[in-house]
Structure formats: structure tokens, C-alpha cells
Design a protein around this motif. Structure first.
Motif, PDB file in Angstrom:
ATOM      1  N   ASP A   1      -2.474  11.751   2.613  1.00  0.00           N
ATOM      2  CA  ASP A   1      -3.278  10.539   2.547  1.00  0.00           C
ATOM      3  C   ASP A   1      -3.149   9.835   3.896  1.00  0.00           C
ATOM      4  O   ASP A   1      -2.086   9.337   4.237  1.00  0.00           O
ATOM      5  N   PRO A   2      -4.212   9.783   4.714  1.00  0.00           N
ATOM      6  CA  PRO A   2      -4.094   9.188   6.039  1.00  0.00           C
ATOM      7  C   PRO A   2      -3.736   7.702   6.012  1.00  0.00           C
ATOM      8  O   PRO A   2      -3.265   7.168   6.994  1.00  0.00           O
ATOM      9  N   PHE A   3      -3.946   7.066   4.855  1.00  0.00           N
ATOM     10  CA  PHE A   3      -3.578   5.661   4.736  1.00  0.00           C
ATOM     11  C   PHE A   3      -2.367   5.495   3.822  1.00  0.00           C
ATOM     12  O   PHE A   3      -2.281   4.580   3.011  1.00  0.00           O
ATOM     13  N   GLU A   4      -1.418   6.407   3.994  1.00  0.00           N
ATOM     14  CA  GLU A   4      -0.200   6.362   3.193  1.00  0.00           C
ATOM     15  C   GLU A   4       0.571   5.073   3.427  1.00  0.00           C
ATOM     16  O   GLU A   4       1.133   4.491   2.510  1.00  0.00           O
ATOM     17  N   GLU A   5       0.608   4.611   4.691  1.00  0.00           N
ATOM     18  CA  GLU A   5       1.373   3.405   5.023  1.00  0.00           C
ATOM     19  C   GLU A   5       0.942   2.201   4.193  1.00  0.00           C
ATOM     20  O   GLU A   5       1.726   1.652   3.433  1.00  0.00           O
ATOM     21  N   PRO A   6      -0.333   1.737   4.291  1.00  0.00           N
ATOM     22  CA  PRO A   6      -0.715   0.573   3.495  1.00  0.00           C
ATOM     23  C   PRO A   6      -0.658   0.839   1.998  1.00  0.00           C
ATOM     24  O   PRO A   6      -0.345  -0.049   1.217  1.00  0.00           O
ATOM     25  N   GLY A   7      -0.969   2.083   1.569  1.00  0.00           N
ATOM     26  CA  GLY A   7      -0.887   2.390   0.148  1.00  0.00           C
ATOM     27  C   GLY A   7       0.521   2.240  -0.384  1.00  0.00           C
ATOM     28  O   GLY A   7       0.750   1.700  -1.466  1.00  0.00           O
TER      29      GLY A   7
ATOM     30  N   LEU B   1      -8.496  -0.827  -2.668  1.00  0.00           N
ATOM     31  CA  LEU B   1      -8.159  -2.246  -2.655  1.00  0.00           C
ATOM     32  C   LEU B   1      -9.077  -3.010  -1.701  1.00  0.00           C
ATOM     33  O   LEU B   1      -9.614  -4.069  -2.055  1.00  0.00           O
ATOM     34  N   ILE B   2      -9.275  -2.482  -0.501  1.00  0.00           N
ATOM     35  CA  ILE B   2     -10.139  -3.149   0.471  1.00  0.00           C
ATOM     36  C   ILE B   2     -11.567  -3.228  -0.052  1.00  0.00           C
ATOM     37  O   ILE B   2     -12.242  -4.258   0.064  1.00  0.00           O
ATOM     38  N   GLU B   3     -12.059  -2.155  -0.651  1.00  0.00           N
ATOM     39  CA  GLU B   3     -13.419  -2.160  -1.191  1.00  0.00           C
ATOM     40  C   GLU B   3     -13.567  -3.204  -2.295  1.00  0.00           C
ATOM     41  O   GLU B   3     -14.595  -3.884  -2.385  1.00  0.00           O
ATOM     42  N   THR B   4     -12.536  -3.342  -3.120  1.00  0.00           N
ATOM     43  CA  THR B   4     -12.585  -4.324  -4.204  1.00  0.00           C
ATOM     44  C   THR B   4     -12.578  -5.740  -3.650  1.00  0.00           C
ATOM     45  O   THR B   4     -13.317  -6.613  -4.123  1.00  0.00           O
ATOM     46  N   ILE B   5     -11.746  -5.984  -2.638  1.00  0.00           N
ATOM     47  CA  ILE B   5     -11.684  -7.305  -2.021  1.00  0.00           C
ATOM     48  C   ILE B   5     -13.024  -7.664  -1.387  1.00  0.00           C
ATOM     49  O   ILE B   5     -13.522  -8.788  -1.536  1.00  0.00           O
ATOM     50  N   VAL B   6     -13.631  -6.716  -0.676  1.00  0.00           N
ATOM     51  CA  VAL B   6     -14.921  -6.974  -0.040  1.00  0.00           C
ATOM     52  C   VAL B   6     -15.989  -7.289  -1.095  1.00  0.00           C
ATOM     53  O   VAL B   6     -16.783  -8.225  -0.932  1.00  0.00           O
ATOM     54  N   ALA B   7     -16.000  -6.529  -2.185  1.00  0.00           N
ATOM     55  CA  ALA B   7     -16.976  -6.784  -3.256  1.00  0.00           C
ATOM     56  C   ALA B   7     -16.770  -8.182  -3.853  1.00  0.00           C
ATOM     57  O   ALA B   7     -17.749  -8.907  -4.115  1.00  0.00           O
TER      58      ALA B   7
ATOM     59  N   TRP C   1      -2.106  -4.585  -7.883  1.00  0.00           N
ATOM     60  CA  TRP C   1      -2.993  -3.453  -7.620  1.00  0.00           C
ATOM     61  C   TRP C   1      -2.248  -2.128  -7.720  1.00  0.00           C
ATOM     62  O   TRP C   1      -1.134  -1.997  -7.229  1.00  0.00           O
ATOM     63  N   ARG C   2      -2.871  -1.117  -8.326  1.00  0.00           N
ATOM     64  CA  ARG C   2      -2.225   0.188  -8.486  1.00  0.00           C
ATOM     65  C   ARG C   2      -3.051   1.339  -7.929  1.00  0.00           C
ATOM     66  O   ARG C   2      -2.693   2.496  -8.092  1.00  0.00           O
ATOM     67  N   GLY C   3      -4.147   1.025  -7.264  1.00  0.00           N
ATOM     68  CA  GLY C   3      -4.970   2.071  -6.669  1.00  0.00           C
ATOM     69  C   GLY C   3      -4.607   2.318  -5.210  1.00  0.00           C
ATOM     70  O   GLY C   3      -3.550   1.908  -4.737  1.00  0.00           O
ATOM     71  N   SER C   4      -5.496   2.974  -4.474  1.00  0.00           N
ATOM     72  CA  SER C   4      -5.266   3.272  -3.070  1.00  0.00           C
ATOM     73  C   SER C   4      -5.587   2.069  -2.196  1.00  0.00           C
ATOM     74  O   SER C   4      -6.245   1.109  -2.630  1.00  0.00           O
ATOM     75  N   PHE C   5      -5.166   2.140  -0.945  1.00  0.00           N
ATOM     76  CA  PHE C   5      -5.454   1.075   0.003  1.00  0.00           C
ATOM     77  C   PHE C   5      -6.962   0.928   0.216  1.00  0.00           C
ATOM     78  O   PHE C   5      -7.493  -0.180   0.235  1.00  0.00           O
ATOM     79  N   ARG C   6      -7.645   2.040   0.363  1.00  0.00           N
ATOM     80  CA  ARG C   6      -9.100   2.002   0.561  1.00  0.00           C
ATOM     81  C   ARG C   6      -9.782   1.325  -0.634  1.00  0.00           C
ATOM     82  O   ARG C   6     -10.665   0.484  -0.472  1.00  0.00           O
TER      83      ARG C   6
END
Length: 348
Positions: free
Chosen positions: A215-221, A97-103, A90-95
Motif C-alpha cells: 500500500d503506497p500510502f501505508e504511512e497515513p493509513g 478517508l480523504i475522499e470522504t472528507i472532501v465529499a 475511521w477504519r478504512g484506508s487513507f485515500r
């Protein structure tokens, strides 16, 4: 709807393994649920909603585990879901990635209703079950929480779970098993991701004290990017120096950032190596010695020691005996299988 084939048989294969470990007659339970045990040898098969609810209800009544659904969910890893290559490339953002996994999981597990929702200081995955017996509903909700937690805990420590008071008979045991903050005062079930860990919640204080990022989700990204590079360098140079260079930073900066997030470079590298090794062990006939080389070890003994550390005592040979499916003629051979893992965006 109840008799339409919905869920890949790989999930029930994992459940059968868990039942066998508990000393239960897995084949007998499967037959009582209307499932031919021979179907577990056919990875192309799908189970109906009626079969899924039946086996969930039966297992909940027989299991000796205090949290059977939660423990089952934690076994459903990237390999079982077919997400190993997707997450590690994966090369996108953490958010995103989560959206893709949920879909993807909406298609993979259509008996679950999942959506990504925003809060003032977080976003989360809200999970519900589409009908069925209350016991089966509880099992499936526990399973969904367990598997999403297992998938995401390697990317961020800042996870908080909210659920109904009746979901867990022993919430304290659930907290201990997940090692995650758990609130049982909600009317829905949701796994939330916070940009920073709140102080006093039992999470690393370095996370709460770290300065706010653009980016508030810098850690997981950042951890997604790190895993991506480690996955790309499996058979090459994966030292901290090489990976830091690939990420455009110094080794010192890499280690400092990981330290802020309460994790070490060696731990992330070990997890990437062993996730891939598990894929080879469970879905190919490649020798353990060759798998060791594929994931960066000079000899089988060193690989086995590392694998046991990662799996809390299980050996590669033991995992292979619990393989999720039997190889059939026409599947990729040794090097073809390795190339397939490297190329495929998902590992179905």
C-alpha cells in the motif's frame, strides 16, 4: 445563489476571534458585511454567499497578517468542521478517508469546488472558488489550503502544495508558516499527497529511504489506525503496550514504524487527547478537572502542562473563553456530552 444560506456560522465565529485578537472591531466588520453579530450565538444559522464574500473582502483589507486566509484556515480544525469523531473512528484506508472528507466539505462549504485527482506518484485535492470578487476568491483559496493542510499534516508529512503565482503575496512566508513544500508555478490550486517523500525536499530522509510497501500510502493509513485505537482507549489503558497489542504488533514494532515516519508515540497520543479535550472545552460546561480525567490525566495540573505544550502556550481556561458557541438549554450535560463525543461519527 448569492442570497441562499450556505455556510455554518461556526466558521465566522472563528474569524471573529481572529479579528478580535488583531484589535479589529469584529462586530463592526460583521455588521458592515450584513451579518448580525448575535447570529454567532446560534450554531444552527447559515450565512449566504454574499455575506461570506463581503466579510472576506473586508477582512483582507483590514488584517495586519501577511497571510490572513492561510492563518484563518489553520484555525479551522476537526472540531470546527464537525469531523473529530469521523476521523478518529475511521477504519478504512487513507485515500478513502480523504475522499470522504472532501465529499463532506463540498456540502459544508458549497462555495468551494473540490475534487480528488490522481497523478503518477500521488493523489491530490484540487480546490477552486465558485465565482465572487477576486480578493474574496484569494482569501477562500488560502483558507481552504490552510484547513486541509491542518487536517492532513497529522496523518502524513508527504504533502506538497501547488498554486497560482498570485495566490500568496509572500510565498516564502507561506512556506515558513506551513512548513511544507510549496510551488507557485501552476494555474490551479492543489494539495498533493505522495506515497514517499522525495529526497532533498526538506522532509525526513527516513520517509524517502523507507522500503516501498504494497500500500503506497501505508504511512497515513497506519497513523489513522493508531489514532483510532488511541481514541477508543481515552478513558482506559492507552500505554504503548496496550495500543501495540490492539494493533496486533509488539511495542518495538510500533515504535520502529513511527520512527520511520519521523513521529513519536507520545506525540500522536498527545494530539488525540488534546483534540478531544478541545472539543469538551469549547462546546460543554464540564469542569477542566473532569476533562483532564476524561482524556487520561490524573490531575488538572498535569493536563494543563500537556495542553500548553500542545497548543504552544495556551491554557485550557483561555481556550474555553474563546469557545466557538454559547451553550443553550437542552444541550447534553456533563456525562451525556462525553457519551455524545464517543458515539457520534461526526461532531456537528
Amino acid at each position: 445563489m448569492e442570497d441562499i444560506p450556505l455556510m455554518p456560522v461556526a466558521y465566522i465565529h472563528r474569524l471573529a476571534e481572529l479579528m478580535t485578537e488583531e484589535g479589529l472591531d469584529a462586530d463592526g466588520v460583521l455588521r458592515e458585511a450584513g451579518i448580525n453579530p448575535n447570529l454567532l450565538r446560534r450554531p444552527d444559522c447559515l450565512l449566504t454567499l454574499r455575506q461570506i464574500q463581503s466579510i472576506a473582502t473586508l477582512y483582507m483589507g483590514l488584517s495586519s497578517h501577511a497571510l490572513p486566509g492561510l492563518q484563518f484556515g489553520q484555525r479551522l480544525d476537526l472540531i470546527t468542521h464537525g469531523l473529530l469523531g469521523h476521523v478518529y473512528s475511521w477504519r478504512g484506508s487513507f485515500r478513502q478517508l480523504i475522499e470522504t472528507i472532501v465529499a463532506y466539505m463540498r456540502v459544508r462549504l458549497p462555495m468551494l469546488d473540490m475534487e480528488v485527482r490522481d497523478g503518477s506518484d500521488h493523489f491530490g485535492i484540487r480546490i477552486a472558488v465558485k465565482g465572487g470578487h477576486p480578493v474574496a476568491q484569494a482569501f477562500l483559496l488560502q483558507t481552504a489550503l490552510g484547513t486541509f493542510h491542518a487536517l492532513c499534516i497529522g496523518l502524513t508529512n508527504n504533502i506538497v502544495i501547488h498554486c497560482r503565482p498570485d495566490l500568496f503575496a509572500d510565498p516564502a512566508a507561506a512556506r515558513q508558516l506551513l512548513k511544507t513544500e510549496l510551488h507557485t508555478d501552476h494555474d490551479t490550486t492543489e494539495l498533493r499527497f505522495y506515497a514517499r517523500a522525495p529526497l532533498g525536499e526538506g522532509l525526513p530522509t527516513s520517509l524517502a529511504k523507507a522500503p516501498a510497501a504494497a500500500d503506497p500510502f501505508e504511512e497515513p493509513g497506519f497513523l489513522v489506525q493508531l489514532r483510532n485505537e488511541l481514541f477508543s482507549h481515552l478513558r482506559g489503558e492507552d500505554s504503548s503496550g496496550a495500543i501495540a497489542s490492539a494493533l496486533g504488533m509488539s511495542v518495538r514494532t510500533l515504535r520502529r514504524r513511527l520512527s520511520e515516519f519521523g513521529i513519536s508515540f507520545n506525540k500522536v497520543r498527545l494530539d488525540v487527547r488534546m483534540q478531544v479535550a478541545s472539543r469538551y472545552l469549547t462546546t460543554t460546561s464540564i469542569s477542566i478537572e473532569r476533562i483532564a480525567g476524561y482524556v487520561g490525566y490524573s490531575d488538572q495540573a498535569a493536563f494543563t502542562r500537556a495542553f500548553r505544550e500542545w497548543s504552544q502556550g495556551q491554557t485550557p481556561a483561555a481556550l474555553r473563553q474563546q469557545r466557538t458557541r454559547t451553550l443553550v438549554p437542552g444541550e447534553p450535560g456533563d456525562d451525556q456530552a462525553v457519551d455524545a463525543v464517543r458515539r457520534s461519527p461526526t461532531d456537528n
